[in-house]
Design a protein around this motif. Structure first.
Motif, PDB file in Angstrom:
ATOM      1  N   MET A 240       7.670   5.487 -10.987  1.00 29.84           N
ATOM      2  CA  MET A 240       7.005   4.519 -10.113  1.00 29.84           C
ATOM      3  C   MET A 240       5.487   4.638 -10.237  1.00 29.84           C
ATOM      4  SD  MET A 240       7.450   3.946  -5.982  1.00 29.84           S
ATOM      5  CE  MET A 240       6.330   5.222  -5.407  1.00 29.84           C
ATOM      6  N   TRP A 241       4.836   3.516 -10.497  1.00 26.81           N
ATOM      7  CA  TRP A 241       3.382   3.482 -10.616  1.00 26.81           C
ATOM      8  C   TRP A 241       2.736   3.258  -9.251  1.00 26.81           C
ATOM      9  CZ3 TRP A 241       0.383   4.547 -14.782  1.00 26.81           C
ATOM     10  CH2 TRP A 241       1.030   4.634 -16.019  1.00 26.81           C
ATOM     11  N   VAL A 242       1.670   4.013  -8.992  1.00 24.42           N
ATOM     12  CA  VAL A 242       0.934   3.908  -7.734  1.00 24.42           C
ATOM     13  C   VAL A 242      -0.558   4.014  -8.033  1.00 24.42           C
ATOM     14  CG1 VAL A 242       2.813   4.919  -6.377  1.00 24.42           C
ATOM     15  CG2 VAL A 242       1.014   6.406  -7.305  1.00 24.42           C
ATOM     16  N   SER A 243      -1.374   3.672  -7.042  1.00 21.62           N
ATOM     17  CA  SER A 243      -2.815   3.889  -7.180  1.00 21.62           C
ATOM     18  C   SER A 243      -3.094   5.389  -7.196  1.00 21.62           C
ATOM     19  CB  SER A 243      -3.570   3.234  -6.020  1.00 21.62           C
ATOM     20  OG  SER A 243      -3.408   1.832  -6.062  1.00 21.62           O
ATOM     21  N   THR A 244      -4.036   5.797  -8.005  1.00 21.28           N
ATOM     22  CA  THR A 244      -4.325   7.223  -8.158  1.00 21.28           C
ATOM     23  C   THR A 244      -4.626   7.933  -6.833  1.00 21.28           C
ATOM     24  OG1 THR A 244      -5.104   6.917 -10.432  1.00 21.28           O
ATOM     25  CG2 THR A 244      -5.854   8.888  -9.291  1.00 21.28           C
ATOM     26  N   PRO A 245      -5.427   7.364  -5.932  1.00 22.76           N
ATOM     27  CA  PRO A 245      -5.672   8.073  -4.664  1.00 22.76           C
ATOM     28  C   PRO A 245      -4.407   8.239  -3.805  1.00 22.76           C
ATOM     29  CG  PRO A 245      -7.328   6.377  -5.030  1.00 22.76           C
ATOM     30  CD  PRO A 245      -6.256   6.154  -6.039  1.00 22.76           C
ATOM     31  N   ASP A 246      -3.387   7.391  -4.052  1.00 26.44           N
ATOM     32  CA  ASP A 246      -2.159   7.435  -3.244  1.00 26.44           C
ATOM     33  C   ASP A 246      -1.069   8.299  -3.872  1.00 26.44           C
ATOM     34  OD1 ASP A 246      -3.275   5.677  -1.423  1.00 26.44           O
ATOM     35  OD2 ASP A 246      -2.502   3.901  -2.456  1.00 26.44           O
ATOM     36  N   TYR A 247      -1.370   8.987  -4.968  1.00 25.02           N
ATOM     37  CA  TYR A 247      -0.314   9.661  -5.720  1.00 25.02           C
ATOM     38  C   TYR A 247       0.487  10.628  -4.851  1.00 25.02           C
ATOM     39  CZ  TYR A 247       2.060  12.575  -9.141  1.00 25.02           C
ATOM     40  OH  TYR A 247       3.028  13.266  -9.830  1.00 25.02           O
ATOM     41  N   TRP A 248      -0.176  11.580  -4.201  1.00 26.10           N
ATOM     42  CA  TRP A 248       0.566  12.595  -3.445  1.00 26.10           C
ATOM     43  C   TRP A 248       1.253  12.030  -2.209  1.00 26.10           C
ATOM     44  CZ3 TRP A 248       2.184  16.562  -5.829  1.00 26.10           C
ATOM     45  CH2 TRP A 248       1.445  17.122  -6.864  1.00 26.10           C
ATOM     46  N   ALA A 250       2.386   9.050  -1.854  1.00 28.90           N
ATOM     47  CA  ALA A 250       3.490   8.240  -2.376  1.00 28.90           C
ATOM     48  C   ALA A 250       4.630   9.117  -2.883  1.00 28.90           C
ATOM     49  CB  ALA A 250       2.979   7.338  -3.503  1.00 28.90           C
ATOM     50  N   ARG A 251       4.308  10.215  -3.536  1.00 31.88           N
ATOM     51  CA  ARG A 251       5.345  11.111  -4.056  1.00 31.88           C
ATOM     52  C   ARG A 251       6.140  11.739  -2.914  1.00 31.88           C
ATOM     53  NH1 ARG A 251       6.312  13.549  -8.928  1.00 31.88           N
ATOM     54  NH2 ARG A 251       7.561  15.453  -8.828  1.00 31.88           N
ATOM     55  N   PHE A 252       5.436  12.260  -1.916  1.00 31.50           N
ATOM     56  CA  PHE A 252       6.125  12.887  -0.778  1.00 31.50           C
ATOM     57  C   PHE A 252       6.990  11.863  -0.032  1.00 31.50           C
ATOM     58  CE2 PHE A 252       2.251  15.874  -0.621  1.00 31.50           C
ATOM     59  CZ  PHE A 252       2.823  16.694  -1.586  1.00 31.50           C
ATOM     60  N   ASP A 253       6.461  10.638   0.132  1.00 29.26           N
ATOM     61  CA  ASP A 253       7.217   9.587   0.815  1.00 29.26           C
ATOM     62  C   ASP A 253       8.464   9.210   0.019  1.00 29.26           C
ATOM     63  OD1 ASP A 253       7.306   7.348   2.911  1.00 29.26           O
ATOM     64  OD2 ASP A 253       7.304   6.205   1.036  1.00 29.26           O
ATOM     65  N   LEU A 254       8.348   9.133  -1.297  1.00 28.15           N
ATOM     66  CA  LEU A 254       9.484   8.770  -2.140  1.00 28.15           C
ATOM     67  C   LEU A 254      10.577   9.835  -2.077  1.00 28.15           C
ATOM     68  CD1 LEU A 254      10.639   6.747  -4.192  1.00 28.15           C
ATOM     69  CD2 LEU A 254       9.472   8.033  -6.003  1.00 28.15           C
ATOM     70  N   ILE A 255      10.200  11.100  -2.102  1.00 25.80           N
ATOM     71  CA  ILE A 255      11.185  12.185  -1.994  1.00 25.80           C
ATOM     72  C   ILE A 255      11.943  12.076  -0.667  1.00 25.80           C
ATOM     73  CG2 ILE A 255      11.466  14.684  -1.784  1.00 25.80           C
ATOM     74  CD1 ILE A 255       9.043  14.974  -3.657  1.00 25.80           C
ATOM     75  N   HIS A 256      11.216  11.843   0.407  1.00 23.06           N
ATOM     76  CA  HIS A 256      11.841  11.731   1.729  1.00 23.06           C
ATOM     77  C   HIS A 256      12.802  10.544   1.779  1.00 23.06           C
ATOM     78  CE1 HIS A 256      12.076  12.166   6.112  1.00 23.06           C
ATOM     79  NE2 HIS A 256      11.966  10.843   6.168  1.00 23.06           N
ATOM     80  N   ARG A 257      12.375   9.405   1.267  1.00 22.96           N
ATOM     81  CA  ARG A 257      13.182   8.188   1.343  1.00 22.96           C
ATOM     82  C   ARG A 257      14.429   8.264   0.451  1.00 22.96           C
ATOM     83  NH1 ARG A 257      10.856   3.487   3.439  1.00 22.96           N
ATOM     84  NH2 ARG A 257       8.724   3.745   4.229  1.00 22.96           N
ATOM     85  N   ILE A 258      14.276   8.841  -0.750  1.00 19.40           N
ATOM     86  CA  ILE A 258      15.446   8.895  -1.641  1.00 19.40           C
ATOM     87  C   ILE A 258      16.513   9.811  -1.066  1.00 19.40           C
ATOM     88  CG2 ILE A 258      14.698  10.790  -3.152  1.00 19.40           C
ATOM     89  CD1 ILE A 258      16.375   7.523  -4.260  1.00 19.40           C
ATOM     90  N   LYS A 259      16.111  10.881  -0.389  1.00 19.58           N
ATOM     91  CA  LYS A 259      17.070  11.777   0.270  1.00 19.58           C
ATOM     92  C   LYS A 259      17.828  11.026   1.368  1.00 19.58           C
ATOM     93  CE  LYS A 259      18.670  15.917   1.697  1.00 19.58           C
ATOM     94  NZ  LYS A 259      19.270  15.594   3.009  1.00 19.58           N
ATOM     95  N   GLU A 260      17.105  10.286   2.202  1.00 19.86           N
ATOM     96  CA  GLU A 260      17.750   9.539   3.282  1.00 19.86           C
ATOM     97  C   GLU A 260      18.651   8.438   2.750  1.00 19.86           C
ATOM     98  OE1 GLU A 260      14.614   8.111   5.803  1.00 19.86           O
ATOM     99  OE2 GLU A 260      14.696   9.893   7.087  1.00 19.86           O
TER     100      GLU A 260
END
Length: 280
Positions: A240-248, A250-260
């Motif tokens: 998944m591509w994101v803006s560079t300032p949002d990388y971390w 976005a990554r933490f949010d994606l991990i949380h959401r994929i688990k749920e």
């Protein structure tokens, strides 16, 4: 008669001295005039050479600090060359002076070998600009945000607020990873799925989770792929591509959401396990 001859000899001697003095004064005046001309012309040429090099460096977007430093260095070297030419013109032998300066320079260079290497490394970094202040980089065993760059050291601030000073000589000769060089970064997140689950469903759920993220950039080449078959799981990778300032975030949010979302769709993320079968 003797007095007249004595007076005549003295007058002749004074005349010879006067004639020689005038000749020397005239020769000195010519040399002085030539030295002034050399200085004026040399200064004019040096000024235009410096302007040309400064404009060339500015067109290549070289850091302003590097441009000022190189301009000052060129100015000093240029005036040294002009003075050496003037000394030769007025009859001062510069061979011994050059030898003395060379010997002194060699001695100083050997004594300050490490500092000179850092100095040269700093110049190369300022010219090539592999990173700038505010970038997040990784080099050798350190990584963090670049807080300060000078001609000798570069200072990083780590994520836990430690300050790391790296000598520019080492930095210039190392592999530098700049995580914030571009406007966008790609998150590569691996998720393990049980062999008993529907892989197509697992991919579809992951894709829906990715596209629902507030950080998701639809215009980029995003993907969800089945990456590999491991001993006890199938590995799915979310790209998944994101803006560079949002990388971390976005990554933490994606991990949380994929688990749920996997739990809500009854897709199993297996533990590492080893099945042992005993034959009786």
């Amino acid at each position: 008669m003797l007095l007249a001859e004595t007076i005549e000899n003295k007058v002749s001697t004074i005349k010879n001295i006067t004639d020689g003095l005038w000749e020397k004064l005239i020769a000195f005046g010519i040399q002085l005039l030539a030295a002034i001309v050399i200085f004026v012309v040399g200064r004019f040429v040096l000024k235009h050479i410096r302007k040309f090099i400064v404009k060339l460096l500015e067109k290549k977007s070289v850091d302003a600090a590097a441009v000022r430093f190189l301009d000052s260095l060129l100015k000093v070297i240029g005036y040294i060359v002009i003075l050496m030419i003037i000394f030769e013109q007025v009859g001062v032998k510069t061979t011994s002076l050059v030898t003395l300066l060379g010997t002194a320079g060699l001695s100083v260079g050997l004594a300050l070998q490490g500092s000179l290497a850092n100095f040269a490394g700093g110049v190369m970094i300022l010219i090539n600009k592999p990173f700038k202040v505010g970038d997040y980089i990784k080099v050798m065993d350190a990584e963090g945000v670049v807080r300060e760059m000078n001609i000798i050291y570069t200072t990083l601030t780590t994520v836990d607020n430690k300050h790391v000073k790296i000598p520019n000589g080492n930095l210039a000769n190392s592999v530098i990873t700049n995580y914030t060089y571009d406007e966008y970064r790609r998150i590569d997140l691996e998720v393990s799925v049980s062999y008993d689950d529907d892989i197509k469903k697992a991919v579809d759920v992951a894709k829906a989770t990715m596209e629902a993220s507030e950080y998701f950039i639809a215009s980029k080449d995003n993907a969800v792929v089945t990456k590999s078959l491991e001993d006890s799981s199938v590995v799915i990778e979310i790209r998944m591509w994101v803006s560079t300032p949002d990388y971390w975030p976005a990554r933490f949010d994606l991990i949380h959401r994929i688990k749920e979302d996997y739990e809500g769709n009854e897709i199993t993320i297996p533990y590492n396990q080893l099945d042992v079968h005993l034959d009786q």
